[in-house]
Design an enzyme around this catalytic site. Structure first.
Site, PDB file in Angstrom:
ATOM      1  N   ARG A  24       0.823  -1.204   0.000  1.00 54.16           N
ATOM      2  CA  ARG A  24       0.000   0.000   0.000  1.00 54.16           C
ATOM      3  C   ARG A  24       0.862   1.261   0.000  1.00 54.16           C
ATOM      4  O   ARG A  24       0.992   1.954  -0.996  1.00 54.16           O
ATOM      5  CB  ARG A  24      -0.950  -0.016   1.204  1.00 54.16           C
ATOM      6  CG  ARG A  24      -2.140   0.952   1.082  1.00 54.16           C
ATOM      7  CD  ARG A  24      -1.840   2.379   1.486  1.00 54.16           C
ATOM      8  NE  ARG A  24      -1.398   2.507   2.871  1.00 54.16           N
ATOM      9  CZ  ARG A  24      -0.974   3.648   3.391  1.00 54.16           C
ATOM     10  NH1 ARG A  24      -0.916   4.744   2.666  1.00 54.16           N
ATOM     11  NH2 ARG A  24      -0.563   3.681   4.659  1.00 54.16           N
ATOM     12  N   HIS A 217       5.683   4.424  12.576  1.00 54.26           N
ATOM     13  CA  HIS A 217       5.837   4.413  11.119  1.00 54.26           C
ATOM     14  C   HIS A 217       6.867   5.487  10.757  1.00 54.26           C
ATOM     15  O   HIS A 217       6.545   6.670  10.690  1.00 54.26           O
ATOM     16  CB  HIS A 217       4.479   4.712  10.478  1.00 54.26           C
ATOM     17  CG  HIS A 217       4.467   4.645   8.986  1.00 54.26           C
ATOM     18  ND1 HIS A 217       3.728   3.718   8.291  1.00 54.26           N
ATOM     19  CD2 HIS A 217       5.086   5.388   8.032  1.00 54.26           C
ATOM     20  CE1 HIS A 217       3.879   3.905   6.989  1.00 54.26           C
ATOM     21  NE2 HIS A 217       4.709   4.921   6.813  1.00 54.26           N
ATOM     22  N   HIS A 219       9.795   7.181   8.293  1.00 51.81           N
ATOM     23  CA  HIS A 219      10.438   7.318   6.988  1.00 51.81           C
ATOM     24  C   HIS A 219      11.917   7.620   7.217  1.00 51.81           C
ATOM     25  O   HIS A 219      12.303   8.122   8.279  1.00 51.81           O
ATOM     26  CB  HIS A 219       9.764   8.409   6.173  1.00 51.81           C
ATOM     27  CG  HIS A 219       8.435   7.992   5.625  1.00 51.81           C
ATOM     28  ND1 HIS A 219       7.870   8.531   4.492  1.00 51.81           N
ATOM     29  CD2 HIS A 219       7.544   7.062   6.046  1.00 51.81           C
ATOM     30  CE1 HIS A 219       6.707   7.970   4.242  1.00 51.81           C
ATOM     31  NE2 HIS A 219       6.479   7.074   5.183  1.00 51.81           N
ATOM     32  N   CYS A 250       5.273   9.603   0.354  1.00 46.74           N
ATOM     33  CA  CYS A 250       3.932  10.175   0.514  1.00 46.74           C
ATOM     34  C   CYS A 250       3.674  11.106  -0.651  1.00 46.74           C
ATOM     35  O   CYS A 250       4.395  12.084  -0.838  1.00 46.74           O
ATOM     36  CB  CYS A 250       3.815  10.940   1.822  1.00 46.74           C
ATOM     37  SG  CYS A 250       2.188  11.710   2.016  1.00 46.74           S
ATOM     38  N   ASN A 259      10.031   4.480   3.123  1.00 43.61           N
ATOM     39  CA  ASN A 259       9.810   3.926   4.454  1.00 43.61           C
ATOM     40  C   ASN A 259      11.047   3.183   4.936  1.00 43.61           C
ATOM     41  O   ASN A 259      11.951   2.863   4.171  1.00 43.61           O
ATOM     42  CB  ASN A 259       8.645   2.933   4.403  1.00 43.61           C
ATOM     43  CG  ASN A 259       7.317   3.586   4.165  1.00 43.61           C
ATOM     44  OD1 ASN A 259       6.824   4.321   4.988  1.00 43.61           O
ATOM     45  ND2 ASN A 259       6.717   3.321   3.011  1.00 43.61           N
TER      46      ASN A 259
END
Length: 311
Positions: A24, A217, A219, A250, A259
């Site tokens: 995703r 999460h 990056h 993003c 990521n």
């Protein structure tokens, strides 16, 4: 197990869950639009490697994320396994209806800690976005679904700069009050450092948020994702987002880079004796295979080290 010895550090969990976001959050920011067959194989390869959470896709209008326009077909084709969760991002009630119709057991909503990003990503204020999510979360919980509340821009915003911790805590607690079963803290542009990670987690726990309901999460814009993860683990976090091969970014924050690579995370965790249930060799093979479909090498340092010919 690590190939070069295991040396645990005190106060770290013995096992964590990797929330794999490659299908995703990884693919949504790739220029190449992969065929359905490749996406399905990617998801099934990730489950075969031992992942218990594979975030599959985003049920948004294809105008917004054309890379995932085939979301429903992908979800229909994936052979779902017992013990594996296949969450999808839903932007509104229509997206939730699609998720329920496809038999999903987990969904996610995507909120912002800052007004600037809320307007850029959702075309709403923070308050308006939470109002939009309220019936989505309520209906999802009534249907028995797990709901992750993603909270982006928790550490820095490209328009607003540093994001105050109390501001993040305020939105995070509102997401949980809506009924979200877990919270995903996003370092969307990768500016966090370990001290700020620790401070935010301490503030959330101080506000009554159970550490077991928090995932992180990160990056890797400034190369801090692994350090930030280690800081989070030291505070008791046991869910860490990562993306196979380090894919992703993003589309609404151009300074965001990839990521945290799942392989890089696995290498660190193996050396610390932290179990994940994910097979590193299978994952490296998968990321090398995927990089060939994307016509570029994997940015993961571990993938590059273990497959020098792929560099």
């Amino acid at each position: 197990m690590s190939r070069y010895g295991v040396d645990p550090l005190p106060s770290l969990p013995g096992r964590i869950t990797i929330w794999e976001v490659g299908p995703r959050d990884g693919l949504q920011n790739e220029a190449a639009i992969l065929p359905v067959e490749v996406k399905v194989e990617l998801i099934e390869r990730l489950a075969d490697a031992g992942h218990t959470v594979v975030e599959t896709t985003s049920l948004v209008h294809p105008t917004w994320v054309p890379q995932l326009a085939d979301a429903e077909e992908v979800l229909r084709r994936v052979k779902r396994r017992d013990g594996v969760r296949y969450p999808a991002l839903v932007p509104n009630e229509r997206g939730l209806d699609r998720a329920i119709g496809l038999g999903l057991t987990d969904v996610a909503v995507f909120a912002s800690a800052t007004e600037s990003f809320a307007r850029a990503n959702l075309n709403r204020t923070v308050a308006q976005s939470l109002e939009m999510f309220a019936p989505v979360v309520a209906r999802a919980r009534e249907a028995g679904l797990g709901v992750r509340g993603y909270l982006s821009m928790c550490f820095g915003d490209p328009w607003e700069g540093e994001v105050p911790i109390p501001q993040v805590v305020a939105v995070a607690t509102r997401l949980l009050a809506l009924g979200c079963t877990e919270l995903g803290l996003g370092d969307t542009i990768g500016v966090a450092t370990p001290g700020r990670v620790t401070a935010l987690l301490d503030a959330l726990v101080g506000a009554g948020v159970p550490i077991g309901r928090i995932g992180v999460h990160f990056h890797d814009t400034y190369g801090q994702a692994l350090a930030n993860t280690l800081a989070a683990l030291g505070r008791g976090v046991t869910t860490v987002d990562a993306s196979a091969g380090g894919l992703g970014g993003c589309p609404y924050a151009k300074s965001a880079t990839g990521n945290l690579a799942t392989e890089d995370l696995l290498w660190q965790l193996a050396g610390l004796g932290i179990d994940t249930g994910v097979n590193l060799d299978k994952l490296v093979e998968t990321s090398t295979w995927l990089a060939a479909h994307l016509n570029r090498p994997s940015p993961s340092r571990t993938v590059q080290a273990l497959t020098p010919s792929a560099c």
